[in-house]
Design a protein around this motif. Structure first.
Motif, PDB file in Angstrom:
ATOM      1  N   ARG A  72       0.838  -1.194   0.000  1.00  0.00           N
ATOM      2  CA  ARG A  72       0.000   0.000   0.000  1.00  0.00           C
ATOM      3  C   ARG A  72       0.879   1.251   0.000  1.00  0.00           C
ATOM      4  O   ARG A  72       2.016   1.230   0.475  1.00  0.00           O
ATOM      5  CB  ARG A  72      -0.904   0.043   1.244  1.00  0.00           C
ATOM      6  CG  ARG A  72      -1.882  -1.119   1.351  1.00  0.00           C
ATOM      7  CD  ARG A  72      -3.019  -1.012   0.352  1.00  0.00           C
ATOM      8  NE  ARG A  72      -3.952  -2.114   0.502  1.00  0.00           N
ATOM      9  CZ  ARG A  72      -3.894  -3.255  -0.158  1.00  0.00           C
ATOM     10  NH1 ARG A  72      -2.922  -3.451  -1.033  1.00  0.00           N
ATOM     11  NH2 ARG A  72      -4.783  -4.210   0.034  1.00  0.00           N
ATOM     12  N   THR A  73       0.332   2.336  -0.484  1.00  0.00           N
ATOM     13  CA  THR A  73       0.985   3.629  -0.354  1.00  0.00           C
ATOM     14  C   THR A  73       0.824   4.103   1.085  1.00  0.00           C
ATOM     15  O   THR A  73      -0.285   4.077   1.633  1.00  0.00           O
ATOM     16  CB  THR A  73       0.364   4.645  -1.321  1.00  0.00           C
ATOM     17  OG1 THR A  73       0.682   4.249  -2.671  1.00  0.00           O
ATOM     18  CG2 THR A  73       0.904   6.040  -1.069  1.00  0.00           C
ATOM     19  N   ARG A  86       1.361   7.188   3.858  1.00  0.00           N
ATOM     20  CA  ARG A  86       1.523   8.638   3.973  1.00  0.00           C
ATOM     21  C   ARG A  86       1.867   9.094   5.384  1.00  0.00           C
ATOM     22  O   ARG A  86       2.272  10.235   5.582  1.00  0.00           O
ATOM     23  CB  ARG A  86       0.243   9.344   3.503  1.00  0.00           C
ATOM     24  CG  ARG A  86       0.020   9.236   1.996  1.00  0.00           C
ATOM     25  CD  ARG A  86      -1.260   9.930   1.565  1.00  0.00           C
ATOM     26  NE  ARG A  86      -1.322  10.059   0.119  1.00  0.00           N
ATOM     27  CZ  ARG A  86      -1.706   9.098  -0.712  1.00  0.00           C
ATOM     28  NH1 ARG A  86      -2.081   7.911  -0.209  1.00  0.00           N
ATOM     29  NH2 ARG A  86      -1.718   9.289  -2.019  1.00  0.00           N
ATOM     30  N   GLN A 102       9.431   0.649  -8.470  1.00  0.00           N
ATOM     31  CA  GLN A 102       8.364  -0.250  -8.060  1.00  0.00           C
ATOM     32  C   GLN A 102       8.912  -1.467  -7.321  1.00  0.00           C
ATOM     33  O   GLN A 102       8.390  -1.847  -6.261  1.00  0.00           O
ATOM     34  CB  GLN A 102       7.552  -0.701  -9.285  1.00  0.00           C
ATOM     35  CG  GLN A 102       6.546  -1.811  -9.041  1.00  0.00           C
ATOM     36  CD  GLN A 102       5.445  -1.443  -8.038  1.00  0.00           C
ATOM     37  OE1 GLN A 102       5.378  -0.320  -7.551  1.00  0.00           O
ATOM     38  NE2 GLN A 102       4.589  -2.408  -7.739  1.00  0.00           N
ATOM     39  N   GLN A 123       9.945  -0.532  -3.873  1.00  0.00           N
ATOM     40  CA  GLN A 123       8.793  -0.435  -2.967  1.00  0.00           C
ATOM     41  C   GLN A 123       8.373  -1.815  -2.458  1.00  0.00           C
ATOM     42  O   GLN A 123       8.058  -1.982  -1.275  1.00  0.00           O
ATOM     43  CB  GLN A 123       7.606   0.219  -3.677  1.00  0.00           C
ATOM     44  CG  GLN A 123       7.767   1.692  -3.959  1.00  0.00           C
ATOM     45  CD  GLN A 123       6.456   2.321  -4.391  1.00  0.00           C
ATOM     46  OE1 GLN A 123       5.793   2.987  -3.600  1.00  0.00           O
ATOM     47  NE2 GLN A 123       6.072   2.115  -5.632  1.00  0.00           N
ATOM     48  N   LEU A 154       5.774   6.485  -0.256  1.00  0.00           N
ATOM     49  CA  LEU A 154       4.876   7.329  -1.040  1.00  0.00           C
ATOM     50  C   LEU A 154       5.647   7.820  -2.256  1.00  0.00           C
ATOM     51  O   LEU A 154       6.707   8.450  -2.115  1.00  0.00           O
ATOM     52  CB  LEU A 154       4.388   8.518  -0.216  1.00  0.00           C
ATOM     53  CG  LEU A 154       3.659   9.635  -0.975  1.00  0.00           C
ATOM     54  CD1 LEU A 154       2.342   9.121  -1.546  1.00  0.00           C
ATOM     55  CD2 LEU A 154       3.411  10.841  -0.072  1.00  0.00           C
ATOM     56  N   TRP A 155       5.119   7.537  -3.438  1.00  0.00           N
ATOM     57  CA  TRP A 155       5.743   7.981  -4.691  1.00  0.00           C
ATOM     58  C   TRP A 155       5.187   9.361  -5.005  1.00  0.00           C
ATOM     59  O   TRP A 155       4.017   9.523  -5.314  1.00  0.00           O
ATOM     60  CB  TRP A 155       5.405   6.977  -5.785  1.00  0.00           C
ATOM     61  CG  TRP A 155       6.122   7.146  -7.095  1.00  0.00           C
ATOM     62  CD1 TRP A 155       6.584   8.291  -7.645  1.00  0.00           C
ATOM     63  CD2 TRP A 155       6.452   6.107  -8.023  1.00  0.00           C
ATOM     64  NE1 TRP A 155       7.179   8.049  -8.848  1.00  0.00           N
ATOM     65  CE2 TRP A 155       7.112   6.707  -9.114  1.00  0.00           C
ATOM     66  CE3 TRP A 155       6.237   4.732  -8.054  1.00  0.00           C
ATOM     67  CZ2 TRP A 155       7.551   5.975 -10.215  1.00  0.00           C
ATOM     68  CZ3 TRP A 155       6.683   4.001  -9.139  1.00  0.00           C
ATOM     69  CH2 TRP A 155       7.338   4.622 -10.206  1.00  0.00           C
ATOM     70  N   TYR A 156       6.046  10.376  -4.934  1.00  0.00           N
ATOM     71  CA  TYR A 156       5.602  11.771  -5.009  1.00  0.00           C
ATOM     72  C   TYR A 156       6.188  12.437  -6.243  1.00  0.00           C
ATOM     73  O   TYR A 156       7.401  12.393  -6.471  1.00  0.00           O
ATOM     74  CB  TYR A 156       6.055  12.500  -3.740  1.00  0.00           C
ATOM     75  CG  TYR A 156       5.450  13.865  -3.539  1.00  0.00           C
ATOM     76  CD1 TYR A 156       4.117  14.021  -3.173  1.00  0.00           C
ATOM     77  CD2 TYR A 156       6.219  15.014  -3.701  1.00  0.00           C
ATOM     78  CE1 TYR A 156       3.567  15.279  -2.981  1.00  0.00           C
ATOM     79  CE2 TYR A 156       5.677  16.279  -3.515  1.00  0.00           C
ATOM     80  CZ  TYR A 156       4.349  16.403  -3.152  1.00  0.00           C
ATOM     81  OH  TYR A 156       3.807  17.649  -2.962  1.00  0.00           O
ATOM     82  N   LEU A 161      10.628   9.012  -3.588  1.00  0.00           N
ATOM     83  CA  LEU A 161      10.018   8.018  -2.712  1.00  0.00           C
ATOM     84  C   LEU A 161      10.258   8.466  -1.277  1.00  0.00           C
ATOM     85  O   LEU A 161      11.404   8.557  -0.823  1.00  0.00           O
ATOM     86  CB  LEU A 161      10.613   6.628  -2.941  1.00  0.00           C
ATOM     87  CG  LEU A 161      10.142   5.887  -4.199  1.00  0.00           C
ATOM     88  CD1 LEU A 161      10.803   4.524  -4.299  1.00  0.00           C
ATOM     89  CD2 LEU A 161       8.626   5.746  -4.236  1.00  0.00           C
ATOM     90  N   PRO A 169       1.106   1.044  -8.362  1.00  0.00           N
ATOM     91  CA  PRO A 169       0.724   2.378  -7.886  1.00  0.00           C
ATOM     92  C   PRO A 169       0.124   3.204  -9.014  1.00  0.00           C
ATOM     93  O   PRO A 169       0.619   3.180 -10.140  1.00  0.00           O
ATOM     94  CB  PRO A 169       2.056   2.981  -7.414  1.00  0.00           C
ATOM     95  CG  PRO A 169       3.101   2.217  -8.139  1.00  0.00           C
ATOM     96  CD  PRO A 169       2.557   0.838  -8.330  1.00  0.00           C
ATOM     97  N   ASP A 190      -1.826   7.121  -9.370  1.00  0.00           N
ATOM     98  CA  ASP A 190      -2.311   8.319  -8.703  1.00  0.00           C
ATOM     99  C   ASP A 190      -3.784   8.551  -9.012  1.00  0.00           C
ATOM    100  O   ASP A 190      -4.198   8.544 -10.175  1.00  0.00           O
ATOM    101  CB  ASP A 190      -1.487   9.525  -9.150  1.00  0.00           C
ATOM    102  CG  ASP A 190      -1.894  10.785  -8.422  1.00  0.00           C
ATOM    103  OD1 ASP A 190      -1.678  10.842  -7.205  1.00  0.00           O
ATOM    104  OD2 ASP A 190      -2.429  11.698  -9.068  1.00  0.00           O
TER     105      ASP A 190
END
Length: 342
Positions: free
Chosen positions: A12-13, A15, A121, A124, A135-137, A163, A216, A218
């Motif tokens: 999961r992402t 945060r 990926q 992660q 979290l991929w930002y 990341l 992932p 967005d």
């Protein structure tokens, strides 16, 4: 990787991170392992930057918020809101910035970007197995002159994302993914409903894609589409159209939808690359050997349209089954990870 199917589906992402320290040695080891698990034609060139100390995170925070604080919007925002944003960045235990290096051709640039997104990926997934959330930002609001200076930006490079990394206490609930059958087209004989024992049969490809779609994405955009081509299509058009060796049938074209917004284009391309990497890792766990490439003909619109490519779509990769000695790491040598420690 211990259990690829479970890890791909359960990741999961994250945060919200705990304050626990993230070991630099662990990050470096995971990056090298992730790079070693990437298989595709060509040798990609990419680099990353690690920010793990309080001092380096403070410097990163200032560069990431420079665009906001220096704008008219920043002057209108309440000071506590800006401080909350800064606290969120500095409070994240570790950050790794990923950059695809420049190249001479569009194809090479795409190979570099596809590689770094795929490695992100895998990184992660490997981190998740060790209790690390990420979290991929990619928000363009951070791309200021100050940020570019900090990361030593070079002309022609492509920012793949940051990341944000840390240990965590709570796993968010997963959201449903759309079954790949809804984005699936067969050209030639439709055997998608047959439980064929051949590894690269339509049945088995769809079975793995059902797991791979837990990539992932967005805002839950699912920008991918799949075109499965049998021998009939290759015999009918391949020899006439391909300027280089035609793929061995059957093969899978993984297609990305192209948004008009460049930022969304990059995000969607990255999501599709992550899905492809999931698929390859799943296939490896079952003893398959997948050839992944970006052929030159995929940049020829006429040839792509012969496979039913729609407007505002592009081919991200061609996937085929292959023999281990011929295709495993074919043409690819994983260089040592270029990582700068701050």
């Amino acid at each position: 990787m211990k259990d690829v199917f479970t890890t791909v589906r359960e990741r999961r992402t994250i945060r919200r991170f705990s304050a626990a320290h993230v070991e630099q040695e662990r990050i470096v080891a995971l990056l090298n392992e992730a790079a070693g698990l990437y298989e595709a034609e060509g040798t990609p060139h990419w680099r990353c930057l690690y920010f793990g100390t309080p001092e380096s995170r403070e410097e990163l925070t200032e560069s990431m918020t420079a665009k906001v604080t220096g704008s008219r919007l920043g002057k209108l925002l309440p000071a506590p809101m800006i401080e909350l944003l800064k606290k969120q960045i500095t409070g994240t235990p570790a950050h790794v910035i990923f950059i695809a290096e420049s190249a001479g051709t569009e194809r090479e640039r795409d190979e570099n970007y596809a590689a770094v997104c795929s490695i992100m990926q895998t990184f992660q997934l490997l981190g998740w197995e060790q209790g690390l959330g990420m979290l991929w930002y990619t928000d363009p609001v951070i791309l200021s002159e100050s940020f570019y200076k900090l990361i030593g930006w070079r002309e022609g490079e492509r920012f793949a994302g940051i990341l944000e990394i840390g240990y965590f206490d709570k796993v968010p609930r997963g959201r449903k993914r759309t079954p790949p059958e809804r984005s699936w087209t067969t050209i030639g004989e439709d055997s998608s409903q047959l439980a064929d024992t051949t590894p690269f049969s339509a049945y088995n490809v769809l079975r793995l894609l059902n797991e791979a779609v837990w990539a992932p994405n967005d805002g839950m955009r699912e920008p991918w589409r799949f075109i499965y081509v049998t021998g009939d299509k290759t015999e009918a058009t391949g020899k006439q159209l391909f300027s280089e060796e035609a793929p061995s049938p059957p093969f899978l074209l993984v297609v990305a939808r192209e948004e008009t917004d460049p930022h969304k284009q990059n995000e969607d391309y990255a999501a599709v690359c992550s899905l492809i990497q999931n698929f390859q890792l799943l296939a490896q766990s079952e003893g398959w050997h997948i050839r992944r490439r970006i052929p030159e003909w995929s940049y020829d619109r006429k040839q792509c349209e012969s496979f039913g490519l729609r407007p505002l779509e592009r081919i991200v990769a061609v996937l085929e089954a292959g023999e281990p000695k011929r295709y495993s790491n074919s043409g690819f040598r994983s260089p040592a990870v270029k990582i700068t420690i701050y």
